[in-house]
Design a protein around this motif. Sequence first.
Motif, PDB file in Angstrom:
ATOM      1  N   THR A   1       0.664  -1.072  -0.110  1.00  0.00           N
ATOM      2  CA  THR A   1       0.183   0.155   0.132  1.00  0.00           C
ATOM      3  C   THR A   1       0.799   1.298   0.044  1.00  0.00           C
ATOM      4  OG1 THR A   1      -1.756  -1.082   1.361  1.00  0.00           O
ATOM      5  CG2 THR A   1      -1.921   1.300   1.165  1.00  0.00           C
ATOM      6  N   ASP A   2       0.674   2.108  -1.005  1.00  0.00           N
ATOM      7  CA  ASP A   2       1.632   3.251  -1.001  1.00  0.00           C
ATOM      8  C   ASP A   2       0.446   4.556  -1.111  1.00  0.00           C
ATOM      9  OD1 ASP A   2       3.318   5.059  -1.505  1.00  0.00           O
ATOM     10  OD2 ASP A   2       4.449   4.155  -2.713  1.00  0.00           O
ATOM     11  N   ASP A   3       0.426   5.504  -0.378  1.00  0.00           N
ATOM     12  CA  ASP A   3      -0.312   6.756  -0.314  1.00  0.00           C
ATOM     13  C   ASP A   3       0.034   7.413  -1.630  1.00  0.00           C
ATOM     14  OD1 ASP A   3      -1.352   5.913   2.065  1.00  0.00           O
ATOM     15  OD2 ASP A   3      -0.047   7.115   3.310  1.00  0.00           O
ATOM     16  N   ASP A   4       1.478   7.257  -2.238  1.00  0.00           N
ATOM     17  CA  ASP A   4       1.843   8.111  -3.368  1.00  0.00           C
ATOM     18  C   ASP A   4       0.856   7.960  -4.462  1.00  0.00           C
ATOM     19  OD1 ASP A   4       3.855   9.470  -1.918  1.00  0.00           O
ATOM     20  OD2 ASP A   4       5.382   8.148  -2.458  1.00  0.00           O
ATOM     21  N   THR A   5       0.382   6.820  -4.533  1.00  0.00           N
ATOM     22  CA  THR A   5      -0.580   6.421  -5.839  1.00  0.00           C
ATOM     23  C   THR A   5      -1.754   7.339  -5.594  1.00  0.00           C
ATOM     24  OG1 THR A   5      -0.014   3.871  -5.324  1.00  0.00           O
ATOM     25  CG2 THR A   5      -2.081   4.486  -6.658  1.00  0.00           C
ATOM     26  N   ASP A   6      -2.296   7.753  -4.622  1.00  0.00           N
ATOM     27  CA  ASP A   6      -3.501   8.655  -4.774  1.00  0.00           C
ATOM     28  C   ASP A   6      -2.947  10.091  -5.158  1.00  0.00           C
ATOM     29  OD1 ASP A   6      -5.254   6.907  -3.411  1.00  0.00           O
ATOM     30  OD2 ASP A   6      -4.768   7.419  -1.481  1.00  0.00           O
ATOM     31  N   HIS A   7      -1.802  10.195  -4.876  1.00  0.00           N
ATOM     32  CA  HIS A   7      -1.229  11.617  -5.579  1.00  0.00           C
ATOM     33  C   HIS A   7      -0.940  11.562  -6.907  1.00  0.00           C
ATOM     34  CE1 HIS A   7       1.323  14.994  -5.961  1.00  0.00           C
ATOM     35  NE2 HIS A   7       2.035  14.518  -6.734  1.00  0.00           N
ATOM     36  N   VAL A   8      -0.520  10.117  -7.622  1.00  0.00           N
ATOM     37  CA  VAL A   8      -0.450  10.202  -8.987  1.00  0.00           C
ATOM     38  C   VAL A   8      -2.130  10.129  -9.644  1.00  0.00           C
ATOM     39  CG1 VAL A   8       0.222   8.398 -10.657  1.00  0.00           C
ATOM     40  CG2 VAL A   8       1.659   8.718  -8.751  1.00  0.00           C
ATOM     41  N   LEU A   9      -2.903   9.502  -9.010  1.00  0.00           N
ATOM     42  CA  LEU A   9      -4.240   9.683  -9.702  1.00  0.00           C
ATOM     43  C   LEU A   9      -4.737  10.975  -9.582  1.00  0.00           C
ATOM     44  CD1 LEU A   9      -5.603   6.055  -8.157  1.00  0.00           C
ATOM     45  CD2 LEU A   9      -4.821   6.664 -10.697  1.00  0.00           C
ATOM     46  N   ALA A  10      -4.609  11.763  -8.520  1.00  0.00           N
ATOM     47  CA  ALA A  10      -5.008  13.137  -8.313  1.00  0.00           C
ATOM     48  C   ALA A  10      -4.320  14.055  -9.374  1.00  0.00           C
ATOM     49  CB  ALA A  10      -4.631  13.610  -7.100  1.00  0.00           C
ATOM     50  N   GLU A  11      -3.207  13.764  -9.701  1.00  0.00           N
ATOM     51  CA  GLU A  11      -2.608  14.566 -10.879  1.00  0.00           C
ATOM     52  C   GLU A  11      -3.109  14.368 -12.345  1.00  0.00           C
ATOM     53  OE1 GLU A  11      -0.483  16.964 -10.777  1.00  0.00           O
ATOM     54  OE2 GLU A  11      -1.028  16.800  -8.224  1.00  0.00           O
ATOM     55  N   VAL A  12      -3.925  13.102 -12.494  1.00  0.00           N
ATOM     56  CA  VAL A  12      -4.473  12.865 -13.872  1.00  0.00           C
ATOM     57  C   VAL A  12      -5.441  13.711 -14.492  1.00  0.00           C
ATOM     58  CG1 VAL A  12      -5.831  11.096 -15.043  1.00  0.00           C
ATOM     59  CG2 VAL A  12      -4.227  10.472 -13.701  1.00  0.00           C
ATOM     60  N   GLY A  13      -6.307  14.472 -13.347  1.00  0.00           N
ATOM     61  CA  GLY A  13      -7.239  15.243 -13.907  1.00  0.00           C
ATOM     62  C   GLY A  13      -6.756  16.849 -14.613  1.00  0.00           C
ATOM     63  N   PRO A  14      -5.923  17.270 -13.781  1.00  0.00           N
ATOM     64  CA  PRO A  14      -5.090  18.461 -14.311  1.00  0.00           C
ATOM     65  C   PRO A  14      -4.515  18.169 -15.673  1.00  0.00           C
ATOM     66  CG  PRO A  14      -4.951  18.298 -11.980  1.00  0.00           C
ATOM     67  CD  PRO A  14      -5.503  17.201 -12.434  1.00  0.00           C
ATOM     68  N   ARG A  15      -3.846  16.939 -15.882  1.00  0.00           N
ATOM     69  CA  ARG A  15      -3.008  16.348 -16.971  1.00  0.00           C
ATOM     70  C   ARG A  15      -4.033  16.250 -17.917  1.00  0.00           C
ATOM     71  NH1 ARG A  15      -0.866  12.569 -14.866  1.00  0.00           N
ATOM     72  NH2 ARG A  15       0.946  13.629 -14.050  1.00  0.00           N
ATOM     73  N   LEU A  16      -5.189  16.064 -17.925  1.00  0.00           N
ATOM     74  CA  LEU A  16      -5.995  15.669 -18.890  1.00  0.00           C
ATOM     75  C   LEU A  16      -6.680  17.179 -19.563  1.00  0.00           C
ATOM     76  CD1 LEU A  16      -8.390  12.832 -17.617  1.00  0.00           C
ATOM     77  CD2 LEU A  16      -6.669  12.645 -19.328  1.00  0.00           C
ATOM     78  N   ARG A  17      -6.790  18.129 -18.703  1.00  0.00           N
ATOM     79  CA  ARG A  17      -7.334  19.258 -18.896  1.00  0.00           C
ATOM     80  C   ARG A  17      -6.363  20.238 -19.595  1.00  0.00           C
ATOM     81  NH1 ARG A  17      -8.242  21.202 -14.341  1.00  0.00           N
ATOM     82  NH2 ARG A  17     -10.529  20.635 -14.232  1.00  0.00           N
ATOM     83  N   ARG A  18      -5.143  19.881 -19.237  1.00  0.00           N
ATOM     84  CA  ARG A  18      -3.699  20.687 -19.874  1.00  0.00           C
ATOM     85  C   ARG A  18      -3.642  20.323 -21.329  1.00  0.00           C
ATOM     86  NH1 ARG A  18       1.155  18.897 -20.720  1.00  0.00           N
ATOM     87  NH2 ARG A  18       0.829  17.238 -19.102  1.00  0.00           N
ATOM     88  N   ILE A  19      -3.629  18.590 -21.289  1.00  0.00           N
ATOM     89  CA  ILE A  19      -3.451  18.181 -22.883  1.00  0.00           C
ATOM     90  C   ILE A  19      -4.545  18.423 -23.924  1.00  0.00           C
ATOM     91  CG2 ILE A  19      -3.364  15.931 -24.011  1.00  0.00           C
ATOM     92  CD1 ILE A  19      -1.982  14.768 -21.860  1.00  0.00           C
ATOM     93  N   ARG A  20      -5.840  18.390 -23.151  1.00  0.00           N
ATOM     94  CA  ARG A  20      -7.124  18.915 -24.155  1.00  0.00           C
ATOM     95  C   ARG A  20      -6.860  20.319 -24.662  1.00  0.00           C
ATOM     96  NH1 ARG A  20     -11.528  21.531 -23.106  1.00  0.00           N
ATOM     97  NH2 ARG A  20     -11.256  21.449 -20.724  1.00  0.00           N
ATOM     98  N   LYS A  21      -6.568  21.446 -23.659  1.00  0.00           N
ATOM     99  CA  LYS A  21      -6.465  22.719 -24.154  1.00  0.00           C
ATOM    100  C   LYS A  21      -5.256  22.979 -25.059  1.00  0.00           C
ATOM    101  CE  LYS A  21      -8.908  24.680 -20.064  1.00  0.00           C
ATOM    102  NZ  LYS A  21      -8.755  25.589 -19.038  1.00  0.00           N
ATOM    103  N   GLU A  22      -4.235  22.165 -24.706  1.00  0.00           N
ATOM    104  CA  GLU A  22      -3.142  22.319 -25.850  1.00  0.00           C
ATOM    105  C   GLU A  22      -3.416  21.923 -27.068  1.00  0.00           C
ATOM    106  OE1 GLU A  22       0.058  19.895 -24.125  1.00  0.00           O
ATOM    107  OE2 GLU A  22       0.560  21.527 -22.428  1.00  0.00           O
ATOM    108  N   ARG A  23      -4.388  21.032 -27.239  1.00  0.00           N
ATOM    109  CA  ARG A  23      -4.931  20.776 -28.609  1.00  0.00           C
ATOM    110  C   ARG A  23      -6.062  21.556 -29.123  1.00  0.00           C
ATOM    111  NH1 ARG A  23      -1.694  17.329 -26.579  1.00  0.00           N
ATOM    112  NH2 ARG A  23      -0.453  15.555 -27.568  1.00  0.00           N
TER     113      ARG A  23
END
Length: 209
Positions: free
Chosen positions: A13-35
């Motif tokens: 069990t690694d709490d860092d996984t939650d941090h990784v998943l939390a970063e997915v949303g902002p990354r999706l928004r950034r990639i969509r806007k870049e395109r």
Amino acid sequence: MDAATDATTDATTDDDTDHVLAEVGPRLRRIRKERGATLAGLSATTGISVSTLSRLESGLRRPSLELLLPIARAHQVPLDELVGAPPVGDPRVRAKPIVRHGRTYLPLTRQPGGLQAFKVILPVINEEPEPRTHEGYEWLYVLSGKLRVVLGEHDVVLGPGEAAEFDTRVPHWFGAVGEGPAEFLSLFGPQGERMHVRARPARAKGERP
């Protein structure tokens, strides 16, 4: 050697996984806007509702491969770019890698039961396939390299962007072939838990991309 069986028992069990998943949303928004894409346009391309896409980007909806795969295809980016899985060998790796027989497993989920997700890196090893069986169901998506999959009477090679899913009670084995390692995402769960990916509609003849 089996990607899911070896890694599941050792994943911690690694709490860092939650941090990784939390970063997915902002990354999706950034990639969509870049395109220059809109939520409505992305919805039309992927078949995912605008409300679901909006919840993904705002972090109100937990990301899953079922949702990320069509988005990655629509943006024409590798799936691991959306997930943000760290590269092998980077000293700043947050997920704890598991290495067995030269094979590296990066756990992407923290729950001890149910569906388990891993990023797997297999080196090219000259070995004879030794198919194994066990309870469960597995889904694979190749990120890079070439992955040889022996499944029952089938013996196929998958390249980047190709996927496979199978009942793990069927004798199976996989390994890297070619000039370099194979990297792929593995989603494994108890029997009956399967991936369902919505296929992108075929483009009509003469229709612009």
